[in-house]
Scaffold this motif. Structure first.
Motif, PDB file in Angstrom:
ATOM      1  N   SER A   1       1.321  -6.635   2.419  1.00 29.64           N
ATOM      2  CA  SER A   1       0.651  -7.917   2.598  1.00 29.64           C
ATOM      3  C   SER A   1       1.303  -8.930   1.675  1.00 29.64           C
TER       4      SER A   1
ATOM      5  N   GLU B   1       1.508  -9.831   7.289  1.00 30.90           N
ATOM      6  CA  GLU B   1       1.277  -8.393   7.278  1.00 30.90           C
ATOM      7  C   GLU B   1       2.479  -7.690   7.906  1.00 30.90           C
TER       8      GLU B   1
ATOM      9  N   SER C   1       2.072  -0.312   4.214  1.00 32.11           N
ATOM     10  CA  SER C   1       1.549  -1.591   4.686  1.00 32.11           C
ATOM     11  C   SER C   1       1.763  -2.649   3.616  1.00 32.11           C
TER      12      SER C   1
ATOM     13  N   THR D   1       0.857   3.611   1.927  1.00 36.66           N
ATOM     14  CA  THR D   1       1.204   3.974   3.300  1.00 36.66           C
ATOM     15  C   THR D   1       2.306   3.101   3.885  1.00 36.66           C
TER      16      THR D   1
ATOM     17  N   GLN E   1       4.492  -3.687   8.449  1.00 36.89           N
ATOM     18  CA  GLN E   1       4.272  -2.239   8.429  1.00 36.89           C
ATOM     19  C   GLN E   1       5.620  -1.543   8.342  1.00 36.89           C
ATOM     20  N   THR E   2       5.898  -0.944   7.181  1.00 37.90           N
ATOM     21  CA  THR E   2       7.166  -0.248   7.004  1.00 37.90           C
ATOM     22  C   THR E   2       7.046   1.179   7.514  1.00 37.90           C
ATOM     23  N   GLN E   3       8.170   1.868   7.551  1.00 33.13           N
ATOM     24  CA  GLN E   3       8.210   3.289   7.899  1.00 33.13           C
ATOM     25  C   GLN E   3       8.440   4.147   6.660  1.00 33.13           C
TER      26      GLN E   3
ATOM     27  N   ARG F   1       0.833  -1.190   0.000  1.00 35.83           N
ATOM     28  CA  ARG F   1       0.000   0.000   0.000  1.00 35.83           C
ATOM     29  C   ARG F   1       0.875   1.250   0.000  1.00 35.83           C
TER      30      ARG F   1
END
Length: 451
Positions: free
Chosen positions: A53, A66, A51, A49, A68-70, A47
């Motif tokens: 997957s 899942e 994110s 943002t 979550q990157t920065q 994504r």
């Protein structure tokens, strides 16, 4: 019965209205991650943002991860691994400049391995050819390069300028392009994998771009068209051309290669030969194909063959009003076996126009058994087929901003019940859009016993 179908579609529309009211994207998706099944048989969705997957599967065992990157504004991603998905590079920018994150498996668990940062940059593209890492910086309008081995952290890479706007005028609008490594066989006349600046989507099977190479210290570039179809070695059936009762079969075949098609009794039911160039050859079969039966395509005289199992197919995949089309559905018997609690059906999405925006899809899959009626239905794209049923499960899909392909998918368990084995299950995607809904083809498969 038809009123039941309309009621189902209406219910799907209400579900879609609720799901589509999520927050808007906070950043533009510069460049693209391809969003295609990778060499490791995984679908990666990044994504804007940050994110991530990962949908990975091996035989009938599926896994979803899942992360979550920065990376505050994602530019692109690259999958790492020749025969398995070993790592993912996510590029873009954060509050200080360009940011490249390397996610890798550590003891079977995905974790952030290392970060490469460059103040004032914006990494809108990334590509890795097995030796060198290439980064497209749309802030400086340059392509950077550095030697890298996935066994090492990315913060040790020494980046240097590989190409500038002077050498590649296309970099004047660097944010509109993305990087890709074209594998051997996908570019005309290329003797090795090459770096390509990709931009314009041309068709289902090819895209326009600029091939970039270094010759004696000088950057050379030329317009090219990358072939998205796999390089054919031998003979492989196009399983989407096989349907219950069918008397023809399309085969991908190498140049001047003779092949045979065999049934389960190893009896030859068709023969053919490839032309001067690799491509599709259609052969006539001496007996109709039958659902659930295994067939083999074999290069003449070879011991090994490429097998497929026949399915039922009715109708055709439709195109959304913004130019994205559903593709034919592919399934393997390893997936639809009794006891596969992670069973799902996936439908590829691809662009047929110059619309390169992001689209999310909400809808469902109509489900039925072999005796359920399939009726003619004109949905505005010609006379198609519609599965008449009151049973459905939800489905979601997405094609990312700039990505040429995406995925529509659903899941439901195939419980381990012997009475389920041999039953034919029918399915058809219904995906919503503002003007109504679009249909996939109807597919049917015969549930196989556990391995």
């Amino acid at each position: 019965m038809f009123n039941i179908v309309i009621a189902v579609v209406s219910a799907l529309f209400l579900v879609g209205q609720v799901l589509s009211q999520g927050p808007a994207r906070s950043a533009r998706h510069l460049g693209t991650g391809l969003g295609m099944p990778t060499r490791a048989q995984a679908f990666i969705d990044v994504r804007p943002t940050g994110s991530v997957s990962i949908f990975a599967w091996r035989d009938s065992q599926a896994q979803r991860v899942e992360l979550q990157t920065q990376v505050q504004a994602v530019g692109a991603y690259e999958a790492i691994g020749a025969s398995s998905l070993d790592g993912i590079l996510v590029s873009g920018r954060d509050g200080t400049g360009g940011r490249l994150e390397y996610w890798a498996k550590q003891s079977g668990t995905w974790a952030l391995n290392s970060i490469l940062s460059l103040a004032g940059a914006d990494f809108s593209g990334v590509a890795y050819d097995g030796t060198s890492l290439f980064v497209l910086d749309c802030a400086s309008k340059t392509i950077l390069r550095g030697l890298w081995n996935p066994a090492s952290p990315v913060d040790l890479i020494q980046l240097s300028v590989f190409a500038t706007q002077t050498e590649l005028p296309q970099l004047a609008n660097a944010g509109e392009w993305f990087l890709e490594i074209a594998p051997l066989g996908s570019l005309p006349g290329a003797s090795s994998p090459e770096l390509v600046l990709m931009h314009e989507f041309q068709s289902t099977y090819s895209r326009k771009g600029i091939s970039v190479r270094e010759v004696l210290g000088q950057i050379q570039s030329s317009p090219t068209v990358r072939n998205l179809m796999p390089v054919v070695v031998g003979a492989v059936a196009d399983e989407t051309s096989a349907w219950d009762g069918g008397l023809t079969l399309d085969v991908h075949v190498s140049p001047n290669t003779s092949f045979v098609v065999e049934n389960e009794q190893l009896m030859t039911i068709a023969t053919g030969v490839g032309g001067a160039r690799a491509g599709l050859v259609q052969v006539a079969l001496s007996e109709p194909l039958e659902i659930g039966k295994r067939y083999a395509v074999r290069v003449y005289g070879a011991a090994q063959s490429n097998d497929f199992v026949c399915m039922r197919r009715h109708g055709f995949p439709e195109v959304f009003s913004h130019g994205v089309s559903m593709s034919r559905i592919r399934l393997t018997p390893q997936e639809y076996r009794s006891g596969n609690l992670l069973f799902g059906i996936k439908c590829g999405l691809f662009r047929t126009s110059n619309d390169m925006g992001e689209h999310d899809y909400f809808g469902g899959m109509l489900l039925g058994l072999q005796e359920f009626p399939i009726i003619p239905f004109d949905n505005g794209s010609g006379l198609n087929s519609l599965l008449v049923t009151e049973f459905w499960v939800g489905a979601l899909g997405r094609i990312a901003d700039g990505a040429p392909t995406g995925l529509l998918s659903m899941t439901f368990p195939l419980v381990g019940n012997p009475s389920l084995e041999g039953i034919v299950i029918l399915g058809q995607f219904v995906a919503l859009e503002e003007s109504g809904f679009r249909l996939s083809e109807v597919v049917g498969f015969k549930v196989q016993p556990p391995q």
